[in-house]
Design a protein around this motif. Structure first.
Motif, PDB file in Angstrom:
ATOM      1  N   LEU A 144       0.862  -1.182   0.000  1.00 60.45           N
ATOM      2  CA  LEU A 144       0.000   0.000   0.000  1.00 60.45           C
ATOM      3  C   LEU A 144       0.895   1.227   0.000  1.00 60.45           C
ATOM      4  N   HIS A 145       0.600   2.175  -0.871  1.00 60.03           N
ATOM      5  CA  HIS A 145       1.423   3.381  -1.006  1.00 60.03           C
ATOM      6  C   HIS A 145       0.538   4.609  -0.909  1.00 60.03           C
ATOM      7  N   LEU A 146       0.930   5.547  -0.040  1.00 58.63           N
ATOM      8  CA  LEU A 146       0.237   6.821   0.109  1.00 58.63           C
ATOM      9  C   LEU A 146       1.126   7.920  -0.450  1.00 58.63           C
ATOM     10  N   ASN A 147       0.529   8.829  -1.199  1.00 56.14           N
ATOM     11  CA  ASN A 147       1.303   9.866  -1.889  1.00 56.14           C
ATOM     12  C   ASN A 147       1.811  10.970  -0.979  1.00 56.14           C
ATOM     13  N   GLU A 194      -2.543  12.308   3.243  1.00 59.14           N
ATOM     14  CA  GLU A 194      -3.464  11.327   2.674  1.00 59.14           C
ATOM     15  C   GLU A 194      -3.893  10.290   3.703  1.00 59.14           C
ATOM     16  N   ALA A 231      -8.922   8.937   0.766  1.00 57.94           N
ATOM     17  CA  ALA A 231      -8.018   8.215  -0.132  1.00 57.94           C
ATOM     18  C   ALA A 231      -7.340   7.054   0.583  1.00 57.94           C
ATOM     19  N   PHE A 232      -7.078   7.188   1.874  1.00 56.01           N
ATOM     20  CA  PHE A 232      -6.448   6.105   2.636  1.00 56.01           C
ATOM     21  C   PHE A 232      -7.392   4.911   2.764  1.00 56.01           C
ATOM     22  N   ASP A 234      -9.887   4.182   0.824  1.00 50.64           N
ATOM     23  CA  ASP A 234     -10.078   3.595  -0.503  1.00 50.64           C
ATOM     24  C   ASP A 234      -8.868   2.749  -0.907  1.00 50.64           C
ATOM     25  N   SER A 235      -7.658   3.233  -0.632  1.00 52.67           N
ATOM     26  CA  SER A 235      -6.460   2.458  -0.972  1.00 52.67           C
ATOM     27  C   SER A 235      -6.399   1.179  -0.149  1.00 52.67           C
ATOM     28  N   TRP A 236      -6.805   1.261   1.123  1.00 46.16           N
ATOM     29  CA  TRP A 236      -6.829   0.069   1.978  1.00 46.16           C
ATOM     30  C   TRP A 236      -7.817  -0.961   1.419  1.00 46.16           C
ATOM     31  N   LYS A 290      -8.806  -1.362  -1.711  1.00 47.43           N
ATOM     32  CA  LYS A 290      -8.275  -1.964  -2.940  1.00 47.43           C
ATOM     33  C   LYS A 290      -7.160  -2.957  -2.614  1.00 47.43           C
ATOM     34  N   ALA A 291      -6.296  -2.611  -1.657  1.00 45.83           N
ATOM     35  CA  ALA A 291      -5.205  -3.519  -1.294  1.00 45.83           C
ATOM     36  C   ALA A 291      -5.724  -4.801  -0.664  1.00 45.83           C
TER      37      ALA A 291
END
Length: 428
Positions: free
Chosen positions: A404-407, A411, A416-417, A419-421, A423-424
């Motif tokens: 998992l990568h945060l820009n 974030e 966005a965090f 949502d990224s979690w 998807k991961a």
């Protein structure tokens, strides 16, 4: 015929406005910041009056003795401006307390200030000043216009902490500079009160798929009833319950069948390892450190609510949370007390865990782990990208992508965090 004149006038006004902005910037620019400690004392009106008294005294001796009255009047102003604040605070005693012991960042908490004035006259222009945390760079100020004499006054307001930390009122003080602001006198508070502010927590509604771990009898959730683990209570017999679970002594006392309830096996188990090494945050990346702490708190809190068994390695301490809120509070208290800038390198080595690991780090920490070959397949890396101007320049030697990568650090507190979690977790 008049359009060229209007355009010329507009250009002239823009030029004048730009010139004024340039002059304003030059007037506000600090050309010699290294000399500020030697010049800032001039801002205090006390020294301006002192210089005026000296000038008036010299002029009174050399020019006209009547000027000495001006020097005496200025001296009287300084005397009152220094003595009155000192006398006012001598009769004051104060106590500051909070209506909670623990709270989260950004959540309001009730603050209560009790001030007792022992003098018969009131105290004017009193401020409550408090840095409230070593992680915070501002003073929380409460202004009190007048504290009546021979009276105990109470002031209540809502305080919203902006950063995590251990907020101790031992560093708070009352201060006054009334009437002229020439001299500030302060007194400490009489009773120490502590408020623990946890990091911000994002609710993560999804759980990663951990193929390495299955539900087993050695990982239990103490707040869920099941068929394994320790006994957590008793209940009435239900159709289908095994006779092996019957509590015969309680059944005899109650006059009905009573069975025991045990712990349920945890849905999954994992270990979270936040990268808190001070060496990875020496380039002004304190925002990245705060983001790592926020992500760690969010993962542990959210997965525990989903009946997972979580271990968290913070420095030299290993916290095991199996659904017990007390264990979670201990972990969040530890995360709140992490000093600004991170921890020194851990000296105590913990045994390798069979659990899958989630390592939360920043760009510098990720690059170091990859270059050292410490990125094991069973470890999932969550990386917070440092600000471009603050990156150390150590880039990983391979084209490795974290789990998992945060820009950026900000974030970690946005949608966005989450949502990224999500998807991961779906990607596995």
């Amino acid at each position: 015929m008049h359009e060229p004149d209007k355009r010329n006038g507009h250009k002239q006004s823009e030029t004048a406005h730009s010139w004024l902005d340039t002059v304003n910037t030059m007037l506000q620019y600090d050309f010699c910041p290294q000399l500020n400690q030697w010049v800032y004392w001039v801002r205090n009106p006390f020294w301006c009056l002192a210089i005026s008294i000296l000038t008036a005294f010299i002029c009174g001796l050399l020019v006209n003795s009547a000027i000495l009255y001006i020097a005496a009047a200025l001296a009287m102003i300084i005397l009152i401006g220094v003595l009155w604040p000192w006398i006012s605070v001598q009769g004051l005693s104060a106590e500051l307390s909070f209506n909670k012991v623990r709270t989260r960042c950004g959540e309001p908490v009730g603050a209560r200030l009790v001030v007792k004035n022992s003098w018969p006259w009131p105290a004017w222009g009193v401020y409550l000043r408090h840095p409230f945390s070593e992680h915070d760079d501002h003073l929380c100020e409460v202004a009190i216009d007048c504290i009546p004499g021979w009276k105990t006054s109470e002031y209540i307001w809502d305080f919203s902490p902006r950063k995590r930390g251990i907020y101790s009122t031992s560093t708070a003080f009352l201060e006054t500079a009334f009437p002229f602001g020439l001299y500030k006198k302060k007194i400490p508070l009489t009773v120490d009160s502590v408020l623990i502010v946890w990091p911000e927590i994002s609710q993560l509604a999804f759980m990663p798929e951990l193929r390495e771990v299955t539900s087993s009898e050695d990982r239990f959730a103490s707040h869920r009833a099941g068929d394994y683990g320790d006994v957590i209570g008793t209940r009435a017999f239900r159709l289908g319950d095994s006779l092996r679970r019957v509590h015969w002594s309680q059944s005899a006392r109650q006059g009905q069948m009573i069975v025991t309830e045990r712990q349920a096996a945890a849905v999954c188990a994992l270990r979270v390892i936040p990268d808190l090494q001070r060496a990875h945050y020496r380039h002004g990346n304190n925002d990245s450190l705060e983001a790592v702490i926020r992500i760690t708190a969010s993962i542990c809190h959210s997965l525990l609510n989903q009946h997972a068994s979580v271990e968290c390695l913070v420095g030299d301490q290993l916290f095991r949370c199996d659904g017990n809120q007390r264990d979670l509070h201990k972990l969040l208290d530890e995360l709140a007390s992490i000093p600004n800038g991170g921890l020194e390198n851990s000296l105590r080595k913990h045994a390798a865990s069979p659990l899958p690991e989630f390592i939360v780090t920043n760009s510098s920490g990720f690059a170091q782990r990859v270059n050292q070959g410490a990125n094991r397949l069973r470890s999932r890396m969550i990386v917070v990208q440092d600000a471009p101007a603050r990156q150390s320049g150590n880039e990983p030697s391979c084209e490795c992508e974290p789990w998992l990568h945060l820009n950026g650090p900000e974030e970690s507190r946005l949608k966005a965090f989450t949502d990224s979690w999500k998807k991961a977790c779906y990607a596995g």
